[in-house]
Design a protein around this motif. Structure first.
Motif, PDB file in Angstrom:
ATOM      1  N   ILE A  47      17.973 -14.020  -5.027  1.00 45.74           N
ATOM      2  CA  ILE A  47      18.631 -13.144  -4.062  1.00 45.74           C
ATOM      3  C   ILE A  47      18.236 -11.693  -4.321  1.00 45.74           C
ATOM      4  O   ILE A  47      17.909 -10.948  -3.392  1.00 45.74           O
ATOM      5  N   ALA A  48      18.231 -11.280  -5.581  1.00 48.69           N
ATOM      6  CA  ALA A  48      17.844  -9.909  -5.935  1.00 48.69           C
ATOM      7  C   ALA A  48      16.392  -9.642  -5.551  1.00 48.69           C
ATOM      8  O   ALA A  48      16.063  -8.560  -5.039  1.00 48.69           O
ATOM      9  N   ARG A  49      15.499 -10.608  -5.756  1.00 48.61           N
ATOM     10  CA  ARG A  49      14.087 -10.453  -5.413  1.00 48.61           C
ATOM     11  C   ARG A  49      13.919 -10.300  -3.903  1.00 48.61           C
ATOM     12  O   ARG A  49      13.191  -9.420  -3.424  1.00 48.61           O
ATOM     13  N   VAL A  50      14.615 -11.128  -3.136  1.00 52.32           N
ATOM     14  CA  VAL A  50      14.521 -11.068  -1.671  1.00 52.32           C
ATOM     15  C   VAL A  50      15.106  -9.755  -1.153  1.00 52.32           C
ATOM     16  O   VAL A  50      14.531  -9.110  -0.271  1.00 52.32           O
ATOM     17  N   GLU A  51      16.223  -9.325  -1.709  1.00 52.64           N
ATOM     18  CA  GLU A  51      16.846  -8.069  -1.296  1.00 52.64           C
ATOM     19  C   GLU A  51      15.913  -6.888  -1.584  1.00 52.64           C
ATOM     20  O   GLU A  51      15.762  -5.990  -0.746  1.00 52.64           O
ATOM     21  N   LYS A  52      15.270  -6.889  -2.742  1.00 50.55           N
ATOM     22  CA  LYS A  52      14.322  -5.831  -3.086  1.00 50.55           C
ATOM     23  C   LYS A  52      13.174  -5.806  -2.069  1.00 50.55           C
ATOM     24  O   LYS A  52      12.781  -4.739  -1.586  1.00 50.55           O
ATOM     25  N   HIS A  53      12.656  -6.962  -1.721  1.00 53.15           N
ATOM     26  CA  HIS A  53      11.569  -7.044  -0.748  1.00 53.15           C
ATOM     27  C   HIS A  53      12.038  -6.558   0.624  1.00 53.15           C
ATOM     28  O   HIS A  53      11.321  -5.832   1.309  1.00 53.15           O
ATOM     29  N   ARG A  54      13.246  -6.947   1.014  1.00 47.54           N
ATOM     30  CA  ARG A  54      13.787  -6.521   2.300  1.00 47.54           C
ATOM     31  C   ARG A  54      13.923  -5.011   2.369  1.00 47.54           C
ATOM     32  O   ARG A  54      13.555  -4.377   3.368  1.00 47.54           O
ATOM     33  N   LEU A  55      14.399  -4.402   1.294  1.00 47.49           N
ATOM     34  CA  LEU A  55      14.556  -2.949   1.259  1.00 47.49           C
ATOM     35  C   LEU A  55      13.199  -2.240   1.301  1.00 47.49           C
ATOM     36  O   LEU A  55      13.054  -1.207   1.978  1.00 47.49           O
ATOM     37  N   MET A  56      12.206  -2.779   0.611  1.00 51.76           N
ATOM     38  CA  MET A  56      10.867  -2.197   0.651  1.00 51.76           C
ATOM     39  C   MET A  56      10.277  -2.302   2.056  1.00 51.76           C
ATOM     40  O   MET A  56       9.662  -1.355   2.556  1.00 51.76           O
ATOM     41  N   ALA A  57      10.460  -3.445   2.706  1.00 49.55           N
ATOM     42  CA  ALA A  57       9.954  -3.630   4.070  1.00 49.55           C
ATOM     43  C   ALA A  57      10.639  -2.668   5.031  1.00 49.55           C
ATOM     44  O   ALA A  57       9.993  -2.090   5.911  1.00 49.55           O
ATOM     45  N   ALA A  58      11.933  -2.481   4.868  1.00 50.10           N
ATOM     46  CA  ALA A  58      12.670  -1.553   5.731  1.00 50.10           C
ATOM     47  C   ALA A  58      12.184  -0.125   5.512  1.00 50.10           C
ATOM     48  O   ALA A  58      12.034   0.640   6.475  1.00 50.10           O
ATOM     49  N   ALA A  59      11.914   0.245   4.273  1.00 44.84           N
ATOM     50  CA  ALA A  59      11.411   1.587   3.975  1.00 44.84           C
ATOM     51  C   ALA A  59      10.033   1.801   4.591  1.00 44.84           C
ATOM     52  O   ALA A  59       9.747   2.877   5.138  1.00 44.84           O
ATOM     53  N   GLN A  60       9.187   0.784   4.535  1.00 45.18           N
ATOM     54  CA  GLN A  60       7.860   0.886   5.156  1.00 45.18           C
ATOM     55  C   GLN A  60       7.977   1.025   6.669  1.00 45.18           C
ATOM     56  O   GLN A  60       7.272   1.818   7.292  1.00 45.18           O
ATOM     57  N   ARG A  61       8.866   0.241   7.279  1.00 46.84           N
ATOM     58  CA  ARG A  61       9.079   0.334   8.718  1.00 46.84           C
ATOM     59  C   ARG A  61       9.596   1.719   9.094  1.00 46.84           C
ATOM     60  O   ARG A  61       9.122   2.329  10.050  1.00 46.84           O
ATOM     61  N   ASP A  62      10.552   2.231   8.327  1.00 42.49           N
ATOM     62  CA  ASP A  62      11.106   3.556   8.610  1.00 42.49           C
ATOM     63  C   ASP A  62      10.026   4.632   8.482  1.00 42.49           C
ATOM     64  O   ASP A  62       9.977   5.562   9.299  1.00 42.49           O
ATOM     65  N   ALA A  63       9.152   4.509   7.485  1.00 41.44           N
ATOM     66  CA  ALA A  63       8.072   5.477   7.313  1.00 41.44           C
ATOM     67  C   ALA A  63       7.094   5.411   8.487  1.00 41.44           C
ATOM     68  O   ALA A  63       6.650   6.448   8.990  1.00 41.44           O
ATOM     69  N   ALA A  64       6.781   4.208   8.932  1.00 41.88           N
ATOM     70  CA  ALA A  64       5.880   4.051  10.076  1.00 41.88           C
ATOM     71  C   ALA A  64       6.511   4.623  11.339  1.00 41.88           C
ATOM     72  O   ALA A  64       5.839   5.300  12.132  1.00 41.88           O
ATOM     73  N   GLU A  65       7.791   4.379  11.537  1.00 42.51           N
ATOM     74  CA  GLU A  65       8.485   4.922  12.709  1.00 42.51           C
ATOM     75  C   GLU A  65       8.535   6.442  12.660  1.00 42.51           C
ATOM     76  O   GLU A  65       8.403   7.109  13.686  1.00 42.51           O
ATOM     77  N   ALA A  66       8.712   6.990  11.468  1.00 41.96           N
ATOM     78  CA  ALA A  66       8.739   8.441  11.330  1.00 41.96           C
ATOM     79  C   ALA A  66       7.373   9.046  11.641  1.00 41.96           C
ATOM     80  O   ALA A  66       7.270  10.118  12.244  1.00 41.96           O
ATOM     81  N   LEU A  67       6.311   8.344  11.277  1.00 41.37           N
ATOM     82  CA  LEU A  67       4.959   8.835  11.506  1.00 41.37           C
ATOM     83  C   LEU A  67       4.497   8.618  12.933  1.00 41.37           C
ATOM     84  O   LEU A  67       3.930   9.523  13.551  1.00 41.37           O
ATOM     85  N   PHE A  68       4.751   7.446  13.487  1.00 44.60           N
ATOM     86  CA  PHE A  68       4.211   7.082  14.791  1.00 44.60           C
ATOM     87  C   PHE A  68       5.256   7.078  15.908  1.00 44.60           C
ATOM     88  O   PHE A  68       4.915   6.869  17.071  1.00 44.60           O
ATOM     89  N   GLY A  69       6.497   7.220  15.566  1.00 47.06           N
ATOM     90  CA  GLY A  69       7.552   7.123  16.568  1.00 47.06           C
ATOM     91  C   GLY A  69       8.068   5.702  16.642  1.00 47.06           C
ATOM     92  O   GLY A  69       7.408   4.748  16.252  1.00 47.06           O
ATOM     93  N   ARG A  70       9.261   5.578  17.171  1.00 47.42           N
ATOM     94  CA  ARG A  70       9.899   4.253  17.262  1.00 47.42           C
ATOM     95  C   ARG A  70       9.249   3.431  18.361  1.00 47.42           C
ATOM     96  O   ARG A  70       9.049   3.902  19.469  1.00 47.42           O
ATOM     97  N   LYS A  71       8.934   2.183  18.042  1.00 48.80           N
ATOM     98  CA  LYS A  71       8.334   1.276  19.014  1.00 48.80           C
ATOM     99  C   LYS A  71       9.443   0.534  19.745  1.00 48.80           C
ATOM    100  O   LYS A  71      10.310  -0.064  19.138  1.00 48.80           O
ATOM    101  N   GLU A  72       9.428   0.600  21.069  1.00 47.93           N
ATOM    102  CA  GLU A  72      10.486  -0.069  21.832  1.00 47.93           C
ATOM    103  C   GLU A  72       9.941  -1.015  22.840  1.00 47.93           C
ATOM    104  O   GLU A  72       8.938  -1.074  23.317  1.00 47.93           O
TER     105      GLU A  72
END
Length: 66
Positions: free
Chosen positions: A41-66
Protein backbone atom coordinates in the motif's frame (compact mmCIF):
# COMPACT_ATOMS: atom_id res chain seq x y z
CA UNK A 1 6.62 -4.87 -28.22
CA UNK A 2 7.64 -3.02 -25.08
CA UNK A 3 5.89 -3.64 -21.77
CA UNK A 4 3.95 -0.36 -21.75
CA UNK A 5 2.39 -1.14 -25.15
CA UNK A 6 1.05 -4.50 -23.98
CA UNK A 7 -2.52 -4.61 -22.74
CA UNK A 8 -2.95 -4.95 -18.99
CA UNK A 9 -4.13 -8.37 -17.85
CA UNK A 10 -7.78 -8.60 -16.80
CA UNK A 11 -8.29 -8.56 -13.06
CA UNK A 12 -5.55 -7.78 -10.63
CA UNK A 13 -3.68 -9.35 -7.75
CA UNK A 14 -5.60 -7.38 -5.11
CA UNK A 15 -8.91 -8.74 -6.38
CA UNK A 16 -7.56 -12.26 -6.29
CA UNK A 17 -6.23 -11.78 -2.75
CA UNK A 18 -9.60 -10.46 -1.60
CA UNK A 19 -11.30 -13.74 -2.49
CA UNK A 20 -8.67 -16.07 -1.01
CA UNK A 21 -9.74 -18.26 1.91
CA UNK A 22 -7.80 -17.11 4.99
CA UNK A 23 -8.81 -20.03 7.22
CA UNK A 24 -5.68 -22.13 6.51
CA UNK A 25 -3.31 -19.36 7.64
CA UNK A 26 -1.79 -19.26 11.13
CA UNK A 27 -1.72 -16.09 13.24
CA UNK A 28 1.94 -15.57 12.33
CA UNK A 29 1.23 -16.03 8.63
CA UNK A 30 -1.62 -13.54 8.84
CA UNK A 31 0.64 -11.00 10.60
CA UNK A 32 3.26 -11.46 7.86
CA UNK A 33 0.58 -11.04 5.19
CA UNK A 34 -0.66 -7.82 6.80
CA UNK A 35 2.88 -6.44 6.92
CA UNK A 36 3.42 -7.30 3.26
CA UNK A 37 0.13 -5.68 2.24
CA UNK A 38 0.90 -2.53 4.26
CA UNK A 39 4.28 -2.29 2.50
CA UNK A 40 2.58 -2.68 -0.87
CA UNK A 41 0.00 0.00 0.00
CA UNK A 42 2.83 2.41 0.88
CA UNK A 43 4.61 1.61 -2.42
CA UNK A 44 1.44 2.20 -4.47
CA UNK A 45 0.65 5.43 -2.59
CA UNK A 46 4.19 6.71 -3.22
CA UNK A 47 3.83 5.94 -6.93
CA UNK A 48 0.41 7.61 -7.05
CA UNK A 49 1.78 10.77 -5.45
CA UNK A 50 4.73 10.87 -7.86
CA UNK A 51 2.38 10.43 -10.84
CA UNK A 52 0.14 13.21 -9.55
CA UNK A 53 3.15 15.51 -9.12
CA UNK A 54 4.27 14.79 -12.69
CA UNK A 55 0.77 15.48 -14.01
CA UNK A 56 0.58 18.73 -12.04
CA UNK A 57 3.98 19.80 -13.40
CA UNK A 58 2.90 19.03 -16.96
CA UNK A 59 -0.35 20.95 -16.48
CA UNK A 60 1.57 23.89 -15.08
CA UNK A 61 3.90 23.88 -18.09
CA UNK A 62 1.44 23.11 -20.88
CA UNK A 63 -1.90 24.08 -19.38
CA UNK A 64 -4.73 21.84 -18.28
CA UNK A 65 -5.94 19.37 -20.88
CA UNK A 66 -9.72 19.19 -21.09
Amino acid sequence: MDDEARPRPRGDAASQLATEDLAPYSQDELEARIALLETEIARVEKHRLMAAAQRDAAEALFGRKE
